[in-house]
Design an enzyme around this catalytic site. Structure first.
Site, PDB file in Angstrom:
ATOM      1  CG  HIS A   1      18.478  82.974  31.071  1.00 32.93           C
ATOM      2  ND1 HIS A   1      18.712  84.334  31.039  1.00 32.93           N
ATOM      3  CD2 HIS A   1      17.130  82.835  30.964  1.00 32.93           C
ATOM      4  CE1 HIS A   1      17.573  84.974  30.916  1.00 32.93           C
ATOM      5  NE2 HIS A   1      16.595  84.086  30.861  1.00 32.93           N
TER       6      HIS A   1
ATOM      7  NE  ARG B   1      17.857  89.735  27.750  1.00 34.00           N
ATOM      8  CZ  ARG B   1      17.665  88.548  27.197  1.00 34.00           C
ATOM      9  NH1 ARG B   1      17.621  88.415  25.883  1.00 34.00           N
ATOM     10  NH2 ARG B   1      17.516  87.478  27.947  1.00 34.00           N
TER      11      ARG B   1
END
Length: 616
Positions: free
Chosen positions: A251, A271
């Site tokens: 990740h 994000r």
């Protein structure tokens, strides 16, 4: 908690015995959904979990459940979701699994809502859906940044309400099979209570593996202590095959400071809700790492990216929302180039882009996580983040429609199953994967049990005693100077995997890793634990290590064989994708103690689905 059929043990003293139609190993989203489905099909069901009910790793999936419901963009549909999933997996996915997943995910989300899940809403009162990396449209149904927790709460409540038996803090160490026929056939499972060390035998014609991933073989990981590859190893030893094990997802955003929290997940929702990545020079570096095949829909200037936030339908997506493998490699490159943050990561900045109330409302878990663990106020300053071992795309090879492995009566769903995500998983697809294939696995396991009701193979006494002897072996070794501490062996394994089988790989390092793993396997034959069987973490780790070493060998073996870079597998000596490798899967089996690898052609996608990629 000792529920179930309290029959007299049939294997001698010291063996608690229970009989069920379906035994589900694992109590995360896939396991609970499988248990509910099997119960609804009329089966007697038990859920066996290594930890406590409600503490599954599913709670760490914070961003949302990917489902093409069209609540934000009416033009979204299963075909677009299917295309995004296949492209995210670099076309190595099992196309049928990706199709079923995209088609059935919306219904599974609505089902959760019917059972009491409380989703965030759009202004029109529909389930809210947010943007995530690799998804063309906003399609993640969410509850702030605590979606996995809400999903587990809902499924757990449903499981308890239905009266399904749950064996908490109980570890399964062996799947029993009858090998007298043309294929191995499940007869049950063997485990032990972690608190007392007392052995448990489960008689069942169907077993569903829902044990999650393998991350505790790595030093820096978002995974909790339970993720030791148990299901992968159980399946191999029972006669099943593993697929896609070279593809480990790092990740892009895990915490990097302070050291005590290194690797803890920082959700992609940051994000998705406007956060941007910057290097030590303050640059939004992701514009320099846009792959050719994403350029048509990804902004290549700051102005275009900012325009997307103002009017999403008419502008291209910011590069921070590229698939996870692309973002992780970009961050890794910036760090290696000397443009990292002070503690070896990069900066994730949402403070300069969203007001404090928005951040606290949309990202409450992240706000509290950084405030409590790192003394960072994400409403006022950027976070330091870096890649962390998060997910394995590889797992048990299963039939796409039924989730049955090559072992009759053995099913797998969730992270422990392979094929669905190909070489890279898109964010949000994990939770819908659990729901779609957990339900299918549970239903089919129940149907198999019904068909086997009249002629169930029995567990042999010698199998039970052999499983007990193997579990107790670490207590019996005489300390003669060659004894090994399980914690030391695990630490050395984590070092090998992090250094040599990490985010960037090379042939010589992978070869070295296999030699090191071989030496660690030999050391593991001499594990010695002290004390007694009552709650003994050293003993528990000694048993887990056998699984971790076997699965780590599978990852390194497949990574060495695949001479290309694709998705979560990056070879420094083979930097690009190879079309020939893009048509092959690597399948791993166990012969005695030896891991065997063979190549297998991908299933052929039907022409009507291929047309979905013509204008992509």
């Amino acid at each position: 908690m000792d529920p179930g059929d309290e029959t007299e043990p049939s294997y001698g003293t010291g063996f608690e015995t229970h009989a069920y139609d379906v035994v589900v190993i694992g109590a995360g989203g896939a396991g609970l959904r499988a248990a509910i489905a099997a119960h609804d099909a009329g089966a007697r069901v038990a859920v066996v979990c290594k930890s406590l009910l409600g503490k599954a790793h599913t709670v760490m999936a914070e961003g949302g459940i990917a489902a093409a419901m069209g609540n934000v963009y009416a033009e979204d549909g299963w075909q677009v979701h299917f295309r995004d999933t296949m492209r995210g997996g670099k076309m190595l996915n099992n196309w049928r699994m990706a199709q079923l997943h995209a088609q059935e995910a919306p219904e599974r989300v609505m089902e959760l809502e019917e059972w009491g899940a409380l989703f965030d809403r759009t202004p029109d009162g529909l389930i809210s859906q947010r943007d995530f990396g690799g998804h063309r449209f906003a399609r993640l149904a969410h509850v702030g940044d605590r979606t996995g927790l809400e999903m587990i709460r809902t499924l757990q409540q449903r499981t308890v309400a239905l009266g399904i038996d749950v064996f908490m803090e109980c570890t399964v160490t062996e799947i029993f099979t009858d090998r007298s026929g043309p294929a191995p056939t499940v007869t049950g499972a063997f485990g032990y209570w972690r608190e007392t060390g007392r052995f448990v035998v489960f008689e069942a014609p169907s077993v569903v593996l829902a044990t999650g991933g393998i991350g505790k073989s790595y030093q820096v990981t978002s995974n909790s202590w339970e993720y030791t590859g148990d299901g992968h190893a159980l399946a191999l030893r029972a006669g099943a095959s593993l697929i896609n094990m070279e593809f480990v997802q790092f990740h892009p955003t895990g915490m990097v400071w302070p050291p005590s929290v290194r690797g803890i997940l920082v959700t992609e929702s940051v994000r998705g809700d406007g956060g941007v990545l910057r290097n030590s020079e303050g640059e939004r570096f992701m514009f320099d790492y846009i792959p050719e095949y994403f350029k048509a829909e990804t902004a290549d200037t700051v102005e275009e990216a900012e325009g997307w936030y103002a009017d999403k339908k008419n502008n291209r997506r910011p590069p921070e929302l590229l698939p996870r493998d692309e973002v992780a490699r970009a961050i890794n490159s910036e760090i290696k180039a000397g443009r990292g943050s002070p503690h070896g990561g990069v900066f994730l900045d949402i403070a300069s882009r969203r007001d404090a109330d928005f951040i606290r409302r949309r990202l409450p878990s992240m706000y509290h996580q950084f405030k409590e663990l790192a003394d960072v106020d994400i409403t006022a300053e950027p976070m330091e983040v870096g890649p962390t071992c998060h997910y394995v795309m590889g797992g048990v090879e299963v039939d796409a429609d039924t989730e049955r492995s090559k072992v009759v009566g053995l099913y797998a769903a969730g992270e422990v199953a392979g094929g669905m995500h190909g070489s890279n998983r898109l964010g949000g697809n994990s939770l819908s994967d659990l729901l779609v294939f957990g339900r299918r696995a549970g239903h089919n396991a129940a149907y198999h049990a019904y068909g086997a009701a009249q002629d169930r193979p029995r567990i042999r006494d010698e199998e039970v005693r052999a499983a007990a002897d193997a579990a107790l072996a670490p207590f019996r070794l005489e300390e003669d100077g060659g004894a090994e501490n399980p914690y030391t062996v695990q630490k050395d394994l984590q070092d090998v995997m992090q250094r040599l089988v990490g985010i960037i790989r090379k042939a010589d390092e992978l070869t070295e890793s296999l030699a090191e793993i071989g030496r660690l396997k030999e050391r593991a034959r001499h594990l010695l634990v002290e004390g007694h069987r009552q709650y003994n973490p050293g003993w528990h780790l000694a048993l887990d290590l056998a699984n971790m070493l076997l699965v780590s060998e599978c990852v390194a073996t497949a990574a060495l064989a695949r001479e290309e870079s694709r998705g979560g597998h990056t070879r420094d000596d083979f930097p690009g994708p190879d079309p020939e490798w893009g048509a092959r899967n690597l399948v791993l089996t166990l012969e005695g103690d030896a891991v065997r690898l063979e190549q297998q052609p991908l299933p052929v996608m039907p022409d009507q689905l291929k047309t979905l990629f013509e204008d992509a």
